[in-house]
Write a protein that holds these residues in place. Sequence first.
Motif, short mmCIF file in Angstrom:
data_model
loop_
_atom_site.label_atom_id
_atom_site.label_comp_id
_atom_site.label_asym_id
_atom_site.label_seq_id
_atom_site.Cartn_x
_atom_site.Cartn_y
_atom_site.Cartn_z
N ASP A 189 6.00 0.61 3.97
CA ASP A 189 6.75 -0.17 4.95
C ASP A 189 8.22 -0.23 4.52
O ASP A 189 8.53 -0.81 3.48
CB ASP A 189 6.16 -1.59 5.03
CG ASP A 189 6.91 -2.49 6.01
OD1 ASP A 189 7.96 -2.09 6.54
OD2 ASP A 189 6.42 -3.62 6.25
N PRO A 190 9.13 0.36 5.32
CA PRO A 190 10.54 0.38 4.91
C PRO A 190 11.15 -1.02 4.82
O PRO A 190 12.06 -1.25 4.02
CB PRO A 190 11.24 1.21 5.98
CG PRO A 190 10.27 1.45 7.06
CD PRO A 190 8.89 1.11 6.56
N TRP A 191 10.69 -1.95 5.64
CA TRP A 191 11.29 -3.30 5.65
C TRP A 191 10.88 -4.11 4.43
O TRP A 191 11.53 -5.09 4.08
CB TRP A 191 10.92 -4.04 6.94
CG TRP A 191 11.53 -3.34 8.10
CD1 TRP A 191 10.93 -2.43 8.93
CD2 TRP A 191 12.90 -3.41 8.53
NE1 TRP A 191 11.84 -1.94 9.85
CE2 TRP A 191 13.05 -2.54 9.63
CE3 TRP A 191 14.02 -4.14 8.10
CZ2 TRP A 191 14.27 -2.36 10.30
CZ3 TRP A 191 15.23 -3.97 8.76
CH2 TRP A 191 15.34 -3.10 9.84
N ARG A 192 9.79 -3.68 3.77
CA ARG A 192 9.41 -4.30 2.49
C ARG A 192 9.75 -3.39 1.33
O ARG A 192 9.35 -3.63 0.19
CB ARG A 192 7.91 -4.65 2.50
CG ARG A 192 7.59 -5.85 3.40
CD ARG A 192 6.14 -6.27 3.30
NE ARG A 192 5.29 -5.45 4.15
CZ ARG A 192 3.96 -5.42 4.09
NH1 ARG A 192 3.33 -6.16 3.18
NH2 ARG A 192 3.26 -4.66 4.89
N GLU A 193 10.47 -2.33 1.61
CA GLU A 193 10.92 -1.33 0.63
C GLU A 193 9.77 -0.85 -0.25
O GLU A 193 9.88 -0.81 -1.48
CB GLU A 193 12.10 -1.84 -0.21
CG GLU A 193 12.93 -0.67 -0.72
CD GLU A 193 14.28 -1.05 -1.34
OE1 GLU A 193 14.62 -2.24 -1.40
OE2 GLU A 193 14.99 -0.11 -1.76
N GLN A 194 8.69 -0.45 0.39
CA GLN A 194 7.52 0.05 -0.33
C GLN A 194 7.66 1.55 -0.56
O GLN A 194 7.00 2.34 0.10
CB GLN A 194 6.25 -0.28 0.46
CG GLN A 194 5.98 -1.77 0.55
CD GLN A 194 4.81 -2.10 1.46
OE1 GLN A 194 4.49 -1.34 2.38
NE2 GLN A 194 4.18 -3.23 1.23
N ARG A 195 8.55 1.91 -1.49
CA ARG A 195 8.78 3.35 -1.75
C ARG A 195 7.74 3.91 -2.71
O ARG A 195 7.10 4.92 -2.42
CB ARG A 195 10.17 3.55 -2.35
CG ARG A 195 11.30 3.12 -1.44
CD ARG A 195 12.67 3.39 -2.08
NE ARG A 195 13.69 2.61 -1.39
CZ ARG A 195 14.30 2.99 -0.27
NH1 ARG A 195 14.03 4.16 0.27
NH2 ARG A 195 15.19 2.22 0.31
N TYR A 196 7.58 3.24 -3.84
CA TYR A 196 6.73 3.78 -4.89
C TYR A 196 5.54 2.87 -5.15
O TYR A 196 5.56 1.69 -4.80
CB TYR A 196 7.53 3.94 -6.19
CG TYR A 196 8.76 4.79 -6.02
CD1 TYR A 196 8.65 6.17 -5.80
CD2 TYR A 196 10.03 4.22 -6.05
CE1 TYR A 196 9.78 6.95 -5.62
CE2 TYR A 196 11.17 4.99 -5.88
CZ TYR A 196 11.03 6.34 -5.66
OH TYR A 196 12.15 7.12 -5.48
N GLN A 197 4.52 3.42 -5.81
CA GLN A 197 3.38 2.60 -6.19
C GLN A 197 3.85 1.44 -7.05
O GLN A 197 4.65 1.63 -7.96
CB GLN A 197 2.34 3.44 -6.95
CG GLN A 197 1.57 4.35 -6.02
CD GLN A 197 0.42 5.03 -6.70
OE1 GLN A 197 -0.17 4.49 -7.63
NE2 GLN A 197 0.10 6.23 -6.24
N GLY A 198 3.39 0.26 -6.73
CA GLY A 198 3.81 -0.93 -7.46
C GLY A 198 4.93 -1.69 -6.77
O GLY A 198 5.21 -2.83 -7.13
N ASP A 199 5.61 -1.06 -5.78
CA ASP A 199 6.68 -1.77 -5.06
C ASP A 199 6.07 -2.87 -4.19
O ASP A 199 4.98 -2.71 -3.67
CB ASP A 199 7.46 -0.80 -4.16
CG ASP A 199 8.40 0.07 -4.97
OD1 ASP A 199 8.59 -0.21 -6.17
OD2 ASP A 199 8.93 1.04 -4.40
#
Lengths: 199, 91
Positions: A189-199
């Motif tokens: 989810d870009p709005w929660r900045e879920q780029r990498y595992q653990g984000d």
Amino acid sequence: MGIVSRGFFGRRREEDVKLPPGQYLTHDFPVLSAGPTPRIGLDRWEFAIDTELGETHRWSWPELLALPSETPTVDLHCVTKWSKLGTGWQGVSLDVLMENVETGAEYALAYSYGGYTTNLPLEDLLDGKAWIAYKYDGDDLEPRHGGPARLLVPHLYLWKSAKWVRGIRLMNEDWPGFWETAGYHNYGDPWREQRYQGD
Amino acid sequence: MSIDYLDGNALAGPLGELFAVDVTAAIGTCAGCGAAGPVAALQVYGPEPGLVARCPSCEEVVLRLVRTPDAAWLDLRGAVSLRIPMPETRS
Ligand SMILES: [Zn+2]
């Protein structure tokens, strides 16, 4: 100046746009690739939905084009931090494709010509949130951008919008895809900045 | 059409972050087709979202490397083995 700001009736002004955290605005359309661009003849092209019950629903190219289409205008957010706003597409909503598909599955794995895969919850493909897109900016979708057809799921990072999509497998269990098995976030989810595992 | 990949020497820097030896000189065997060749001869796509090195014979993925802010993710599922040349040990 009146109480109605001048941007109100016009196009959305860029300086007013709020981007997801960590993103910057771009006007070109960068191409990221993890392999050679597949070339699929439209006479051989097909899209399939495979269910957890072992059923497969298939559409040829003419069958896909014969379905009612939509023309969504959406913002794209790539995990490599560029965002592109107001992109215009044409494609078939997954709601239309799923209409006669019987499933109790919660997870989906999109798979592509060329071997790419990406996973997402089935609910993220439904209710007007996802399309099989075959036109971009009024033209046939170019191979480098995923043509002849790509998945378009703009509310998640763009790696979830599988280029050269060939089918969607519906499953009872989550099955991490190409980038999700190599350090990228399972949901994205870009709005929660879920780029990498653990984000 | 332009070539959209680099050769395996593009892996030297990113893999040099992880290994004390030069892995581009290693001989990798592709799990897809069994072809063996130097890592330097792989076809490398990326660098973003990650480095994807493919077999020059069958185009299957041999090696993937993703660098996140606090980790490196190395996937060698596509390689049967990597033969890494080492300095000879004395007996
Ligand atoms: Zn091979």
